[in-house]
Design an enzyme around this catalytic site. Structure first.
Site, mmCIF file in Angstrom:
data_model
loop_
_atom_site.group_PDB
_atom_site.id
_atom_site.type_symbol
_atom_site.label_atom_id
_atom_site.label_comp_id
_atom_site.label_asym_id
_atom_site.label_seq_id
_atom_site.Cartn_x
_atom_site.Cartn_y
_atom_site.Cartn_z
ATOM 1 N N ASN A 84 0.794 -1.237 0.000
ATOM 2 C CA ASN A 84 0.000 0.000 0.000
ATOM 3 C C ASN A 84 0.825 1.285 0.000
ATOM 4 O O ASN A 84 0.404 2.294 -0.545
ATOM 5 C CB ASN A 84 -1.045 -0.014 1.129
ATOM 6 C CG ASN A 84 -0.456 -0.141 2.502
ATOM 7 O OD1 ASN A 84 0.705 -0.482 2.661
ATOM 8 N ND2 ASN A 84 -1.254 0.123 3.510
ATOM 9 N N GLU A 108 4.540 -4.263 12.408
ATOM 10 C CA GLU A 108 3.586 -3.173 12.128
ATOM 11 C C GLU A 108 2.404 -3.818 11.435
ATOM 12 O O GLU A 108 2.464 -4.149 10.254
ATOM 13 C CB GLU A 108 4.237 -2.123 11.215
ATOM 14 C CG GLU A 108 5.396 -1.377 11.841
ATOM 15 C CD GLU A 108 4.963 -0.417 12.934
ATOM 16 O OE1 GLU A 108 3.756 -0.141 13.052
ATOM 17 O OE2 GLU A 108 5.835 0.041 13.682
ATOM 18 N N CYS A 141 -3.244 1.334 6.808
ATOM 19 C CA CYS A 141 -3.470 0.750 8.132
ATOM 20 C C CYS A 141 -4.030 1.796 9.086
ATOM 21 O O CYS A 141 -4.697 1.470 10.056
ATOM 22 C CB CYS A 141 -2.161 0.201 8.689
ATOM 23 S SG CYS A 141 -0.852 1.433 8.653
ATOM 24 N N GLU A 191 8.253 2.415 14.517
ATOM 25 C CA GLU A 191 9.109 2.821 13.405
ATOM 26 C C GLU A 191 9.112 4.346 13.339
ATOM 27 O O GLU A 191 8.089 4.983 13.563
ATOM 28 C CB GLU A 191 8.590 2.244 12.087
ATOM 29 C CG GLU A 191 8.815 0.743 11.996
ATOM 30 C CD GLU A 191 8.524 0.169 10.618
ATOM 31 O OE1 GLU A 191 7.633 0.671 9.928
ATOM 32 O OE2 GLU A 191 9.218 -0.801 10.240
HETATM 33 P P1 NAP Z 1 -0.079 -9.087 3.913
HETATM 34 O O1 NAP Z 1 -0.925 -9.946 3.080
HETATM 35 O O2 NAP Z 1 0.077 -9.414 5.342
HETATM 36 O O3 NAP Z 1 1.350 -9.072 3.197
HETATM 37 C C1 NAP Z 1 2.400 -8.255 3.663
HETATM 38 C C2 NAP Z 1 3.705 -8.808 3.149
HETATM 39 O O4 NAP Z 1 3.936 -10.071 3.765
HETATM 40 C C3 NAP Z 1 3.730 -9.058 1.642
HETATM 41 O O5 NAP Z 1 5.015 -8.775 1.159
HETATM 42 C C4 NAP Z 1 3.419 -10.545 1.569
HETATM 43 O O6 NAP Z 1 3.820 -11.174 0.389
HETATM 44 C C5 NAP Z 1 4.212 -11.033 2.766
HETATM 45 N N1 NAP Z 1 3.835 -12.365 3.233
HETATM 46 C C6 NAP Z 1 2.626 -12.950 3.275
HETATM 47 N N2 NAP Z 1 2.715 -14.197 3.785
HETATM 48 C C7 NAP Z 1 4.017 -14.403 4.071
HETATM 49 C C8 NAP Z 1 4.745 -15.487 4.607
HETATM 50 N N3 NAP Z 1 4.164 -16.628 4.972
HETATM 51 N N4 NAP Z 1 6.076 -15.361 4.758
HETATM 52 C C9 NAP Z 1 6.690 -14.219 4.409
HETATM 53 N N5 NAP Z 1 6.056 -13.144 3.886
HETATM 54 C C10 NAP Z 1 4.728 -13.236 3.723
HETATM 55 O O7 NAP Z 1 -0.551 -7.562 3.857
HETATM 56 P P2 NAP Z 1 -0.865 -6.659 2.584
HETATM 57 O O8 NAP Z 1 -2.166 -7.077 2.011
HETATM 58 O O9 NAP Z 1 0.314 -6.609 1.660
HETATM 59 O O10 NAP Z 1 -0.972 -5.229 3.269
HETATM 60 C C11 NAP Z 1 -2.100 -4.808 3.924
HETATM 61 C C12 NAP Z 1 -1.978 -5.006 5.421
HETATM 62 O O11 NAP Z 1 -0.816 -4.351 5.895
HETATM 63 C C13 NAP Z 1 -3.124 -4.400 6.188
HETATM 64 O O12 NAP Z 1 -3.521 -5.253 7.226
HETATM 65 C C14 NAP Z 1 -2.531 -3.117 6.756
HETATM 66 O O13 NAP Z 1 -3.186 -2.628 7.904
HETATM 67 C C15 NAP Z 1 -1.140 -3.555 7.031
HETATM 68 N N6 NAP Z 1 -0.249 -2.388 7.117
HETATM 69 C C16 NAP Z 1 0.207 -2.025 8.351
HETATM 70 C C17 NAP Z 1 1.008 -0.903 8.479
HETATM 71 C C18 NAP Z 1 1.530 -0.478 9.815
HETATM 72 O O14 NAP Z 1 2.474 0.297 9.842
HETATM 73 N N7 NAP Z 1 0.975 -0.946 10.927
HETATM 74 C C19 NAP Z 1 1.356 -0.162 7.338
HETATM 75 C C20 NAP Z 1 0.877 -0.570 6.102
HETATM 76 C C21 NAP Z 1 0.068 -1.691 6.005
HETATM 77 P P3 NAP Z 1 2.708 -12.011 -0.449
HETATM 78 O O15 NAP Z 1 1.669 -11.038 -0.835
HETATM 79 O O16 NAP Z 1 3.445 -12.608 -1.581
HETATM 80 O O17 NAP Z 1 2.143 -13.073 0.442
#
Ligand code: NAP
Length: 479
Positions: free
Chosen positions: A152, A251, A285, A459
């Protein structure tokens, strides 16, 4: 940018995946394939790990000023290339160009901030209570890190981790989200140009996240995981880190409450709502997920918000005048559609939006729902789209009880003209960050992070570098 951005960046060199695999990158505005990039497998991960491990000792010994100046040069290069980077980000992620330019500036600021922190890593010296023993306290880098980022904020989520890791003297492997690999690859090129030594950073783009990351986390050579993404994936990674006691920063997801009291300035509250809800099309997020509005002002707030939301222009992010780009993909849009349908089935009124447009691309209109039932699924699910769900409350205790009634605790927003109430409510909200009469909390100089299931660690800010440092204490008896 001179790189083609279709290869892995390992040990300072651009290389194909060992097995020659590639993966497509889609343009969410058209649904068409933008390009293909290398699709790393476990063998590439091992090479990146080896590069990080080999480079660690020398890198830890570099002068803090040298690390600081690399970050400073990279900060300047990013700003010089704002337009190129913004176009790249819009093409792979969809956000309007104006927002992409904003993210480039935000991302660069992490490098400037941590270039300043690199030379402020402190230590200490003291006399222990027995009066005889001295204590020398020094800080050292935690070691090779794995950095995993979401799609994102393709550039800023990378710089928020890479900046402090470089400043602290850690080497690292960055695994960006498969939807948005291009911004991370461009960043690697910039850091190389800024003088980052080979091996300090590798970037592995992959569609096989588990196969690539799990052996790294279980292998015992990676000493730190910094992850940004969903709470569900965060839990899986925490479990993988447990065996070899890898240090973690998490995060994770949010479910932000946005509370409007009866004494709020409604112009300020609506401005705040537009930012808290619509920044990044709601795919943040920090996005306001649940609007709790005092019953006496709820109709007026809803009317004004719907008017502003309805005036936004939806379209491809590269087109002039567009305010709202496409969502990341069909899956993301499908989830938003389901959540809205569920809320409507349970009695919500649609003030504006709520209908998926025909045609290509993953567009969804800015939507305002009122009379939302507390039982609706969007109350306990991150919407991750441009949908504002409004509920009412009658008193402060009720607003707080409902705001805190969630396993997440990243951020909350409070709108009131009463300073006393503003501070009291902020203190009682179970969140890591509060926007008091503002819809924007993110700032490289502030500690970003959540409580409860929104994460571990912070962070940015003065504490951001701490996540990448260990203490060492030397005991010295003085006779
Ligand atoms: P996600 O599905 O959890 O994926 C995040 C990252 O993790 C991607 O690079 C993903 O790659 C990787 N990943 C998934 N499964 C994994 C595994 N088993 N081993 C290693 N890496 C793995 O999240 P997203 O859809 O990309 O992002 C949205 C989420 O991020 C929301 O929940 C949002 O709230 C959160 N977010 C939090 C913050 C914060 O600072 N708190 C900031 C931004 C976003 P793949 O897609 O290839 O699985």
């Amino acid at each position: 940018m001179t790189e083609v951005l279709n290869q892995l960046f390992i040990g300072g060199a651009w290389v194909d995946a060992a097995d020659g695999a590639t993966m497509p990158v889609d343009d969410p505005a058209t649904g068409e394939i933008l390009c293909h990039v290398a699709d790393a497998g476990p063998k590439d991960a091992r090479l990146a790990e080896e590069a990080a491990v080999q480079a660690q000792q020398d890198w830890a010994r570099t002068a803090p000023r040298a690390r600081s100046e690399i970050l400073r040069r990279a900060y300047e290069l990013i700003l010089e290339r704002t337009d190129e980077l913004a176009h790249l980000m819009t093409s792979e992620m969809g956000k309007p160009l104006a927002e992409a330019r904003g993210e480039v500036a935000y991302a660069a600021e992490f490098f400037r901030w941590f270039s300043e922190e690199a030379v402020r890593i402190d230590g200490g010296c003291g006399t222990l209570p027995d009066g005889r023993n001295r204590m020398l306290l020094s800080r050292r880098p935690v070691g090779p890190c794995l950095l995993i980022t979401p799609w994102n904020f393709p550039l800023a989520m990378g710089t928020r981790k890479i900046g402090p890791a470089i400043a602290a003297g850690c080497t690292m492997i960055l695994k960006p989200a498969p939807q948005t690999p291009l911004s991370s690859l461009a960043l690697a090129g910039i850091l190389k140009e800024a003088g980052l030594p080979d091996g300090v950073l590798s970037v592995v783009t992959t569609s096989r996240a588990g196969e690539v990351c799990e052996p790294l986390l279980r292998g015992g050579r990676i000493r730190k995981l910094s992850f940004t993404g969903s709470t569900g994936v965060g839990r899986v990674l925490l479990a993988q880190c447990a065996d070899t006691v890898v240090r973690t920063s998490m995060e994770l997801g949010g479910n932000a409450p946005f509370i409007v009291f009866d004494d709020a300035d409604l112009d300020v509250a609506v401005d705040g709502a537009m930012v808290a809800k619509m920044r990044n099309m709601g795919e943040a997020c920090t996005a306001a997920n649940r609007f709790f509005v005092h019953r006496s002002v709820a109709d007026e707030f809803g009317r004004r918000l719907a008017e502003r939301m309805g005036a936004l222009v939806v379209g491809p992010g590269t087109r002039d005048g567009v305010d709202v780009g496409p969502l990341i993909d069909r899956t993301g849009r499908g989830k938003v559609e389901e959540l809205v349908a569920d809320a409507v089935e349970r009695g919500a009124q649609v003030l504006v939006g709520g209908r998926t447009p025909e045609g290509p691309g993953c567009f969804y209109p800015p939507t305002v729902l009122t009379d939302v039932s507390p039982e609706s699924r969007l109350m306990d699910t991150e919407i991750f789209g441009p949908v504002a769900a409004i509920l009412t409350f009658d008193d402060e205790d009720e607003a707080l009880r409902r705001a805190n009634d969630t396993p997440w605790g990243l951020v909350g927003y409070v709108f009131t003209e009463g300073l006393d109430r503003g501070l009291r409510v902020s203190e009682r909200l179970e969140v890591g960050m509060v926007g008091l009469n503002t819809g924007l909390v993110s700032n490289p100089a502030a500690p970003f992070g959540g409580v409860k299931q929104s994460g571990l660690g912070r962070e940015g800010g003065r504490v951001g570098i701490e996540e990448f440092l260990e203490y060492q204490y030397v005991a010295v008896p003085v006779r």
